[in-house]
Design a protein around this motif. Structure first.
Motif, mmCIF file in Angstrom:
data_model
loop_
_atom_site.group_PDB
_atom_site.id
_atom_site.type_symbol
_atom_site.label_atom_id
_atom_site.label_comp_id
_atom_site.label_asym_id
_atom_site.label_seq_id
_atom_site.Cartn_x
_atom_site.Cartn_y
_atom_site.Cartn_z
ATOM 1 N N THR A 163 5.681 -2.317 -0.862
ATOM 2 C CA THR A 163 5.016 -1.471 0.257
ATOM 3 C C THR A 163 5.400 -1.930 1.491
ATOM 4 O O THR A 163 5.638 -1.268 2.716
ATOM 5 C CB THR A 163 3.607 -1.224 0.009
ATOM 6 O OG1 THR A 163 3.624 -0.766 -1.344
ATOM 7 C CG2 THR A 163 3.157 -0.167 0.981
ATOM 8 N N ALA A 177 -4.055 -7.477 1.387
ATOM 9 C CA ALA A 177 -2.843 -7.084 0.006
ATOM 10 C C ALA A 177 -2.666 -8.232 -0.365
ATOM 11 O O ALA A 177 -1.712 -8.353 -1.389
ATOM 12 C CB ALA A 177 -1.559 -6.453 0.971
ATOM 13 N N ASN A 214 -1.526 -7.838 5.809
ATOM 14 C CA ASN A 214 -1.112 -8.773 4.808
ATOM 15 C C ASN A 214 -2.224 -9.490 3.718
ATOM 16 O O ASN A 214 -2.539 -9.516 2.589
ATOM 17 C CB ASN A 214 -0.099 -9.954 5.105
ATOM 18 C CG ASN A 214 1.111 -9.430 5.498
ATOM 19 O OD1 ASN A 214 1.398 -8.044 5.473
ATOM 20 N ND2 ASN A 214 1.958 -10.372 6.056
ATOM 21 N N ASP A 259 3.888 -4.600 -6.047
ATOM 22 C CA ASP A 259 3.688 -3.336 -5.342
ATOM 23 C C ASP A 259 3.308 -3.481 -3.934
ATOM 24 O O ASP A 259 3.942 -2.826 -3.148
ATOM 25 C CB ASP A 259 2.657 -2.371 -5.991
ATOM 26 C CG ASP A 259 2.927 -2.003 -7.242
ATOM 27 O OD1 ASP A 259 4.004 -2.242 -7.610
ATOM 28 O OD2 ASP A 259 1.978 -1.320 -8.023
ATOM 29 N N ALA A 260 2.577 -4.249 -3.574
ATOM 30 C CA ALA A 260 2.220 -4.833 -2.254
ATOM 31 C C ALA A 260 3.334 -5.387 -1.421
ATOM 32 O O ALA A 260 3.619 -4.947 -0.223
ATOM 33 C CB ALA A 260 1.068 -5.828 -2.223
#
Ligand code: FAD
Length: 149
Positions: A67, A41, A38, A63-64
């Motif tokens: 994902t 990201a 995390n 997006d992160a």
């Protein structure tokens, strides 16, 4: 972390019996992977463990977050992974942590009081506001615990 719009996703899931039996070890493993993934990201969040249920908020770039949620959803350590909400937010609520995990104990009275079904916690009744209220209360207690240490 800066105060700017983020994507916040909140879900709950049920721990497998093996995880529930060895919760501390399982959560330590989950937390180690979470922090490692995390932080780069730019995801922050909080993971609550209560009565065989995980309740987690993930916040960061859309997006992160998507994902990470995709990976989490495939994890065999839990099932019935159920999305409560996923949307843009004005600011992070859990910016203090790449991920923080807390297990709810009976002594966390303020939190227990929030679980209006006192005897058993039914995650199917969670709404976005009630889930966030619960997680934010946990965050306050977690910050106080950290300051006192
Ligand atoms: P790898 O480490 O390559 O593992 C491969 C597969 O095995 C994956 O499906 C993985 O889920 C599974 N796995 C890994 N370790 C174990 C284990 N000890 N027992 C059983 N299966 C295992 N990850 C994050 O990055 N950020 C988070 O915020 C986050 N929160 C989580 C919250 C919960 C409730 C759970 C259960 C998991 C969470 N994870 C989180 C962990 C995530 O599900 C992945 O295990 C982790 O991101 C590593 O993914 P990977 O694809 O690199 O898997």
């Amino acid at each position: 972390m800066q105060h700017r719009p983020v994507h916040r996703l909140v879900y709950w899931s049920r721990q497998t019996p093996a995880v529930a039996l060895n919760l501390d070890t399982a959560v330590a493993d989950i937390l180690a992977a979470s922090v490692a993934n995390n932080a780069p990201a730019a995801i922050s969040g909080l993971l609550l463990c209560v009565q065989g249920v995980f309740l987690q908020a993930l916040e960061g770039p859309e997006d992160a977050v998507r994902t990470a949620y995709g990976r989490i959803g495939r994890d065999p350590r839990h099932h019935e992974v159920t999305l409560i909400s996923a949307k843009r937010a004005d600011q992070r609520l859990f910016a203090d942590w790449s991920m923080c995990a807390r297990s709810l104990t009976a002594s966390d009275k303020a939190i227990v009081d929030l679980l209006d079904a006192k005897a058993s916690f039914d995650p199917r009744r969670l709404t976005e506001p009630s889930a966030l209220r619960l997680l934010e209360t946990v965050a306050v207690i977690q910050r106080r615990t950290a300051q006192a240490a």
